[in-house]
Design a protein around this motif. Structure first.
Motif, short mmCIF file in Angstrom:
data_model
loop_
_atom_site.label_atom_id
_atom_site.label_comp_id
_atom_site.label_asym_id
_atom_site.label_seq_id
_atom_site.Cartn_x
_atom_site.Cartn_y
_atom_site.Cartn_z
N MET A 1 0.85 -1.20 0.00
CA MET A 1 0.00 0.00 0.00
C MET A 1 0.89 1.24 0.00
SD MET A 1 -3.24 0.93 0.30
CE MET A 1 -4.05 2.48 0.58
N ASN A 2 0.60 2.14 -0.90
CA ASN A 2 1.37 3.38 -0.97
C ASN A 2 0.81 4.41 -0.01
OD1 ASN A 2 3.31 3.07 -3.31
ND2 ASN A 2 1.40 2.44 -4.27
N ASP A 3 1.70 5.23 0.52
CA ASP A 3 1.31 6.37 1.34
C ASP A 3 1.69 7.61 0.55
OD1 ASP A 3 0.63 8.13 3.31
OD2 ASP A 3 2.38 7.73 4.56
N ILE A 4 0.69 8.22 -0.11
CA ILE A 4 0.96 9.32 -1.04
C ILE A 4 0.18 10.56 -0.61
CG2 ILE A 4 0.80 10.11 -3.43
CD1 ILE A 4 0.88 7.14 -4.26
N THR A 5 0.91 11.67 -0.45
CA THR A 5 0.27 12.95 -0.17
C THR A 5 0.79 13.96 -1.17
OG1 THR A 5 0.24 12.42 2.19
CG2 THR A 5 -0.20 14.70 1.59
N VAL A 6 -0.14 14.65 -1.83
CA VAL A 6 0.21 15.69 -2.79
C VAL A 6 -0.12 17.03 -2.16
CG1 VAL A 6 -0.12 16.58 -5.13
CG2 VAL A 6 -0.41 14.14 -4.70
N TYR A 7 0.90 17.88 -2.03
CA TYR A 7 0.71 19.22 -1.47
C TYR A 7 0.52 20.20 -2.63
CZ TYR A 7 2.17 16.99 2.81
OH TYR A 7 2.24 16.16 3.89
N THR A 8 -0.61 20.92 -2.59
CA THR A 8 -1.03 21.73 -3.73
C THR A 8 -1.47 23.13 -3.30
OG1 THR A 8 -3.35 21.06 -3.54
CG2 THR A 8 -1.93 19.67 -4.90
N THR A 9 -1.70 23.99 -4.31
CA THR A 9 -2.44 25.24 -4.10
C THR A 9 -3.56 25.27 -5.14
OG1 THR A 9 -1.06 26.51 -5.62
CG2 THR A 9 -0.40 26.52 -3.31
N THR A 10 -4.51 26.16 -4.96
CA THR A 10 -5.67 26.20 -5.84
C THR A 10 -5.35 26.68 -7.25
OG1 THR A 10 -6.24 27.78 -4.11
CG2 THR A 10 -7.98 26.38 -4.87
N THR A 11 -4.29 27.47 -7.40
CA THR A 11 -4.02 28.10 -8.69
C THR A 11 -2.89 27.45 -9.48
OG1 THR A 11 -2.57 29.64 -7.55
CG2 THR A 11 -4.83 30.35 -7.90
N CYS A 12 -2.45 26.28 -9.06
CA CYS A 12 -1.25 25.67 -9.63
C CYS A 12 -1.60 24.64 -10.71
CB CYS A 12 -0.47 25.00 -8.49
SG CYS A 12 0.70 23.77 -8.99
N PRO A 13 -1.27 24.91 -11.98
CA PRO A 13 -1.60 23.96 -13.05
C PRO A 13 -0.85 22.63 -12.92
CG PRO A 13 -0.27 25.77 -13.92
CD PRO A 13 -0.61 26.12 -12.50
N TYR A 14 0.37 22.66 -12.41
CA TYR A 14 1.13 21.41 -12.26
C TYR A 14 0.54 20.53 -11.16
CZ TYR A 14 4.41 23.44 -15.48
OH TYR A 14 4.96 23.99 -16.61
N CYS A 15 -0.09 21.15 -10.17
CA CYS A 15 -0.75 20.38 -9.11
C CYS A 15 -1.88 19.55 -9.72
CB CYS A 15 -1.31 21.32 -8.05
SG CYS A 15 -0.04 22.28 -7.21
N VAL A 16 -2.65 20.18 -10.62
CA VAL A 16 -3.74 19.48 -11.30
C VAL A 16 -3.18 18.33 -12.14
CG1 VAL A 16 -5.61 19.72 -12.99
CG2 VAL A 16 -5.18 21.55 -11.33
N MET A 17 -2.05 18.57 -12.79
CA MET A 17 -1.44 17.52 -13.61
C MET A 17 -1.05 16.31 -12.75
SD MET A 17 0.80 20.02 -16.06
CE MET A 17 1.64 18.84 -17.09
N VAL A 18 -0.48 16.56 -11.57
CA VAL A 18 -0.09 15.46 -10.69
C VAL A 18 -1.33 14.69 -10.21
CG1 VAL A 18 0.89 14.85 -8.43
CG2 VAL A 18 2.07 16.48 -9.90
N THR A 19 -2.34 15.41 -9.73
CA THR A 19 -3.53 14.72 -9.20
C THR A 19 -4.28 13.98 -10.31
OG1 THR A 19 -4.83 16.78 -9.29
CG2 THR A 19 -3.79 16.22 -7.18
N ASP A 20 -4.37 14.57 -11.51
CA ASP A 20 -5.02 13.89 -12.64
C ASP A 20 -4.25 12.63 -13.03
OD1 ASP A 20 -7.02 15.77 -12.72
OD2 ASP A 20 -6.35 16.73 -14.57
N PHE A 21 -2.91 12.73 -13.04
CA PHE A 21 -2.05 11.60 -13.37
C PHE A 21 -2.31 10.43 -12.42
CE2 PHE A 21 2.05 9.38 -12.72
CZ PHE A 21 2.33 8.97 -14.02
N LEU A 22 -2.36 10.71 -11.12
CA LEU A 22 -2.59 9.67 -10.12
C LEU A 22 -4.00 9.09 -10.26
CD1 LEU A 22 -0.81 11.32 -7.07
CD2 LEU A 22 0.02 9.37 -8.42
N LYS A 23 -5.00 9.96 -10.49
CA LYS A 23 -6.39 9.50 -10.66
C LYS A 23 -6.50 8.59 -11.88
CE LYS A 23 -8.43 13.60 -8.57
NZ LYS A 23 -8.94 14.94 -8.90
N GLU A 24 -5.85 8.96 -12.99
CA GLU A 24 -5.91 8.15 -14.21
C GLU A 24 -5.35 6.75 -13.98
OE1 GLU A 24 -3.85 10.31 -17.30
OE2 GLU A 24 -5.31 11.95 -17.18
N LYS A 25 -4.39 6.65 -13.08
CA LYS A 25 -3.77 5.35 -12.79
C LYS A 25 -4.47 4.64 -11.61
CE LYS A 25 0.72 6.14 -14.81
NZ LYS A 25 0.30 5.51 -16.04
N ASN A 26 -5.58 5.22 -11.16
CA ASN A 26 -6.35 4.66 -10.03
C ASN A 26 -5.48 4.46 -8.79
OD1 ASN A 26 -8.90 4.49 -11.32
ND2 ASN A 26 -8.14 2.72 -12.46
#
Length: 76
Positions: A1-26
């Motif tokens: 089991m992975n322990d993954i935390t993504v630290y983001t801000t609301t206006t950061c396009p790269y943050c969205v890219m990271v979270t979308d990438f992880l979601k796409e890979k379930n």
């Protein structure tokens, strides 16, 4: 089991890219928006020496920015 935390801000396009990438890979992860909590951001800066977001903690290893190869290599 992975322990993954993504630290983001609301206006950061790269943050969205990271979270979308992880979601796409379930891949399950926790997202922490540091914009509303400067104390958490300070803790990350103290640990990594980096001010930018996204910063992703994967099982104790840090990935700065959107780096799909490094993200994939650290996920078990």
């Amino acid at each position: 089991m992975n322990d993954i935390t993504v630290y983001t801000t609301t206006t950061c396009p790269y943050c969205v890219m990271v979270t979308d990438f992880l979601k796409e890979k379930n891949i399950e992860f926790k997202e922490v928006n540091v914009q509303s909590d400067p104390a958490i951001m300070q803790k990350i800066v103290d640990e990594t020496g980096q001010m930018g977001v996204p910063q992703t903690d994967i099982n104790g290893e840090w990935v700065l920015g959107f780096d799909p190869n490094k993200l994939t290599s650290l996920i078990k």
